[in-house]
Each structure stands twice: as C-alpha cells, then as structure tokens.
Design an enzyme around this catalytic site. Structure first.
Site, PDB file in Angstrom:
ATOM      1  N   HIS A 113       0.366  18.663 -26.430  1.00 27.84           N
ATOM      2  CA  HIS A 113       0.459  16.918 -26.174  1.00 27.84           C
ATOM      3  C   HIS A 113      -0.542  16.360 -26.997  1.00 27.84           C
ATOM      4  CE1 HIS A 113       4.180  17.176 -23.179  1.00 27.84           C
ATOM      5  NE2 HIS A 113       3.295  16.196 -22.773  1.00 27.84           N
ATOM      6  N   GLU A 119      -3.899  17.281 -10.953  1.00 27.75           N
ATOM      7  CA  GLU A 119      -4.586  18.082 -12.122  1.00 27.75           C
ATOM      8  C   GLU A 119      -5.940  18.476 -12.513  1.00 27.75           C
ATOM      9  OE1 GLU A 119      -2.292  16.136 -15.609  1.00 27.75           O
ATOM     10  OE2 GLU A 119      -3.900  16.566 -17.468  1.00 27.75           O
ATOM     11  N   ARG A 147      -1.975  22.564 -13.618  1.00 27.38           N
ATOM     12  CA  ARG A 147      -1.769  21.158 -14.088  1.00 27.38           C
ATOM     13  C   ARG A 147      -1.609  20.779 -15.203  1.00 27.38           C
ATOM     14  NH1 ARG A 147       1.114  16.577 -10.315  1.00 27.38           N
ATOM     15  NH2 ARG A 147       2.283  14.863 -12.494  1.00 27.38           N
ATOM     16  N   ASN A 200      -0.271  19.778 -21.106  1.00 29.30           N
ATOM     17  CA  ASN A 200       0.091  19.415 -21.659  1.00 29.30           C
ATOM     18  C   ASN A 200       0.494  20.159 -23.006  1.00 29.30           C
ATOM     19  OD1 ASN A 200      -0.282  17.201 -19.860  1.00 29.30           O
ATOM     20  ND2 ASN A 200      -2.511  17.302 -19.343  1.00 29.30           N
ATOM     21  N   LYS A 255       8.009  23.231 -13.140  1.00 25.86           N
ATOM     22  CA  LYS A 255       7.336  22.257 -12.886  1.00 25.86           C
ATOM     23  C   LYS A 255       6.628  21.791 -11.530  1.00 25.86           C
ATOM     24  CE  LYS A 255       5.549  17.427 -13.642  1.00 25.86           C
ATOM     25  NZ  LYS A 255       5.835  16.411 -14.526  1.00 25.86           N
ATOM     26  N   ARG A 275       0.529  -0.957   0.219  1.00 24.27           N
ATOM     27  CA  ARG A 275       0.068   0.498  -0.496  1.00 24.27           C
ATOM     28  C   ARG A 275       1.115   1.879   0.147  1.00 24.27           C
ATOM     29  NH1 ARG A 275      -4.018  -2.902   4.124  1.00 24.27           N
ATOM     30  NH2 ARG A 275      -5.335  -4.214   2.807  1.00 24.27           N
ATOM     31  N   HIS A 296      -0.097  13.371 -28.901  1.00 27.97           N
ATOM     32  CA  HIS A 296      -0.725  11.897 -28.668  1.00 27.97           C
ATOM     33  C   HIS A 296      -1.245  11.564 -30.395  1.00 27.97           C
ATOM     34  CE1 HIS A 296      -0.809  13.057 -24.428  1.00 27.97           C
ATOM     35  NE2 HIS A 296       0.246  12.274 -24.721  1.00 27.97           N
ATOM     36  N   HIS A 331       8.134  10.649 -28.007  1.00 29.00           N
ATOM     37  CA  HIS A 331       7.411  11.823 -27.345  1.00 29.00           C
ATOM     38  C   HIS A 331       7.298  13.414 -27.231  1.00 29.00           C
ATOM     39  CE1 HIS A 331       4.233  12.939 -24.812  1.00 29.00           C
ATOM     40  NE2 HIS A 331       5.174  12.958 -23.945  1.00 29.00           N
ATOM     41  N   LYS A 342       3.464  11.425 -10.675  1.00 28.91           N
ATOM     42  CA  LYS A 342       2.354  11.027 -11.850  1.00 28.91           C
ATOM     43  C   LYS A 342       2.991   9.600 -12.298  1.00 28.91           C
ATOM     44  CE  LYS A 342      -0.040  14.089 -14.907  1.00 28.91           C
ATOM     45  NZ  LYS A 342      -0.468  14.314 -16.080  1.00 28.91           N
ATOM     46  N   GLU A 401      10.394  19.221 -24.492  1.00 28.71           N
ATOM     47  CA  GLU A 401       9.692  19.340 -22.850  1.00 28.71           C
ATOM     48  C   GLU A 401       9.838  20.651 -22.309  1.00 28.71           C
ATOM     49  OE1 GLU A 401       7.189  17.506 -21.831  1.00 28.71           O
ATOM     50  OE2 GLU A 401       7.003  16.005 -22.605  1.00 28.71           O
TER      51      GLU A 401
END
Ligand code: GLY
Length: 372
Positions: free
Chosen positions: A248, A237, A241, A245, A227, A121, A252, A266, A143, A185
């Site tokens: 992005h 997010e 946040r 993106n 960041k 956990r 994607h 990417h 993330k 990035e």
C-alpha cells in the site's frame, strides 16, 4: 453458507458468505432489528443492480425501509455527501437501536460506517459489500471514514459493523477490470501470511476470474478469516494490522501520481505495490530472487497490471514518488514503515528500509517503462 466470526468481545460479529444473499438478507438481519425499520444507503450504480431486490425482500417481510442513493465514485467519500447522509438518517428518524445498511463498494461502506459511528454517538450498521475489494477488505474490520483534501481516509473512526452479508452473486455484475482490481487484495492475503493460499490462487485464480462461485466463495472466506484473525489481534492498528498494508505504501504514491484517476484503480496499485515490495525485499536479501518473479508471474497470468509500464501515461521520477510515499499516513516521526517479506506468506513491518534501495527499485521500474 459460510460464516466467519470476528471475535471482538462486545463488538463481535459474523461475516456471512453465500450466493443470492442480498435477496435473502431479511432472515439474516431480522434478529438485529429492534423494530421493523431500516435505512439503506447506496450509490447510483449499485442501486440500479441491487437496490430493488433488497427493498422487495424487506417489503415482503413488513420491514419499513427508505433509501438514499448517492452519486457513484470516490468523490462521494467527502464532507458534503457525508453530512447529507447524516442529516438524511436524522430525517428518517433513525435511532440508536436501529440498523443502517451500507449497500455498495468500499466508498459506500466507509462513508456509511463513519456516518453510523457519529450519528447519535453511534448507531449499528450492516455491511452488504458488492465489490470484491469491499468483500475481502473494506467491509471487515471497522475502519470507516472519508477523504480530506490533504489525503485519502484521513477523517474517520473505528466502528465495527454488526454483521457483514457478502453476496457472492453480486460479483457477477462487476466488470473484469473491477473484479481483478479486487483480486489484488485477495492475492495480498496469500503474500502477507498464507503461502498455501497463494499456491491455491496460482491454481484457482483463473477459475475465480471466470466466475466459478464455489472458488470465489472460498477465496472470500479465506481472505475474511485472515483479516478477522489480524483485526482480533490488533483492532486499532497498533502493530500487526499494518500487515494488511502490504503493497500500500507504493500503491498510495502511484495513486497520488496518477491523480486518483481511472489510470490506476486502488486494487491494481496494491498488486503493483506487492510486486515492488517483494522486489525491495529481495534486494535487501530478505527473500529469494524467485519470490518477486513468482508474484509477478501470477499477476501476469491473471491479466493484471504488474509493472509501472502497465500504467498508462507518464509517471513522475523516483524522487517525486518517494516524496509521495513519505506523505503516507503511516509515517511515524518522519519514518516510513514498510511491509517487507521474508518469503511468500511471511510479511513483517519494518522501518529499516534504506531510502536509496527504494529509490533504486523505483528508478529501475521507471527505466523499464521508458520514464526516468
Ligand atoms: N484495509 C486495511 C485495514 O483494514 O486495516
């Protein structure tokens, strides 16, 4: 040594940035250890370059270590390597108070972070990112996750690392293409919220690409600070946040259209996506026409992919690309959220982008490369 603090109450942590940090890591993780024992997870490519120095440093300090070396590549971010990792950590008798080290790029950081999130956990983990993309983005902010057959990063958890050790020297081992993909990035941070940083990158970008360590450390520090500021405001997010993106949603769709293959990394997709986001913003009258030209000129100066025509092979038409964009996980109630810009350094989140404008931007970009 630079230090960026991420202030998240009980989940706060430091991001340490320096050269030779992997071989000097012990002094920077020792205070986290409840007993002299760690588990390291890495991939085969990174292991060849960076595992021995880390293991030697731990051995010299009398810290017991064991390492799991997974295959390199995006396919490692899936259920089978994930359960292998969790079960291996259990076999190593890693307990709640122990530390797991994620040594590698974004795939390893995301997978190991997720394994740490669910093991007993939740156990603590330290990110040691070795790619530029991981250093400025994926190792920071908590993330974690793996890919599903239905899409990328669809299974995961928010689980903050206990520390991030960014070794600038590791960037020397990247291919120029990998470095520039990560640079996509870095540019994103200037474009989304820091115009002076973009000005600085226009001047210092070539130095970064040539290997200047002072400039590299500065670019990584500013990116991580930006960041950290955003994650502190919006850890999970719910709002701001999403600014991270920028580019992005286009990216994607392009990654899906190119089969997540070597045709497009990417970070390359992020750079092209940022150029398309600025083009869309200009057509909506949100920013001046000069802004997309300036974005494209800088990417071009850096020798990066800028336009759809820079992607090898055929691309699907604008309708298909738009459908792929609509499958993005940021779709809420069927509405696509875009990150648009009122200028360089001034991005915002909106769902108010007419489909036909995006269609036209994509059609024009495809016409430019001879596709329809
Ligand atoms: N890579 C985007 C984020 O961490 O939110």
């Amino acid at each position: 040594m630079q230090n960026v603090h991420v202030n998240l109450g009980a989940r706060s942590y430091d991001i340490l940035i320096d050269t030779n940090l992997i071989e000097n890591s012990v002094q920077h993780i020792q205070d986290l250890l409840s007993r002299p024992k760690v588990a390291i997870v890495t991939d085969a490519n990174v292991a060849e370059l960076h595992l021995k120095p880390l293991q030697s440093a731990l051995d010299a300090a009398g810290i017991a270590q064991s390492a799991l070396v997974l295959p390199a590549g995006e396919t490692t971010k899936s259920w089978a390597p994930f359960s292998q990792t969790v079960e291996w950590l259990l076999d190593q008798k890693i307990e709640r108070k122990d530390i797991v080290i994620a040594l590698g790029g974004g795939v390893i950081g995301d997978l190991v972070g997720f394994a740490a999130a669910v093991l007993r956990r939740g156990v603590r983990f330290v990110q040691m990112p070795t790619s530029l993309l991981a250093q400025v983005d994926s190792s920071v902010g908590g993330k974690t996750g793996i890919n599903a057959p239905q899409g990328k990063n669809l299974i995961g958890a928010f689980h903050q690392p206990s520390r991030v050790l960014i070794d600038i020297s590791a960037l020397d081992t990247l291919t120029p293409r990998d470095f520039l993909a990560g640079y996509g990035e870095v540019v994103k941070y200037g474009l989304l919220g820091n115009a002076p940083f973009f000005d600085w990158l226009e001047i210092n970008g070539p130095k970064l690409a040539q290997g200047d360590k002072v400039a590299r450390a500065e670019a990584v520090r500013i990116s991580c600070q930006m960041k950290a500021d955003i994650v502190e405001r919006d850890e999970t997010e719910q709002g701001d946040r999403a600014l991270l993106n920028l580019g992005h949603t286009f990216c994607h769709a392009l990654e899906a259209a190119t089969g997540y293959s070597d045709r497009l990394f990417h970070g390359e997709g992020v750079a092209i996506g940022c150029a398309l986001a600025f083009e869309t913003s200009a057509r909506l009258g949100l920013c001046s026409q000069e802004d997309p030209s300036r974005v494209r000129a800088h990417l071009r100066d850096m020798g990066m992919k800028v336009d759809l025509k820079d992607i090898s092979g055929d691309l699907p038409n604008a309708d298909v690309l738009l459908d792929l964009m609509s499958q993005d996980k940021k779709v809420v109630d069927g509405t696509l959220n875009f990150i648009m810009a009122k200028g360089i350094g001034n991005a915002f989140v909106t769902s108010d982008v007419p489909r036909d404008i995006v269609h036209r931007v994509l059609s024009d970009a495809l016409a430019d490369c001879g596709s329809v």
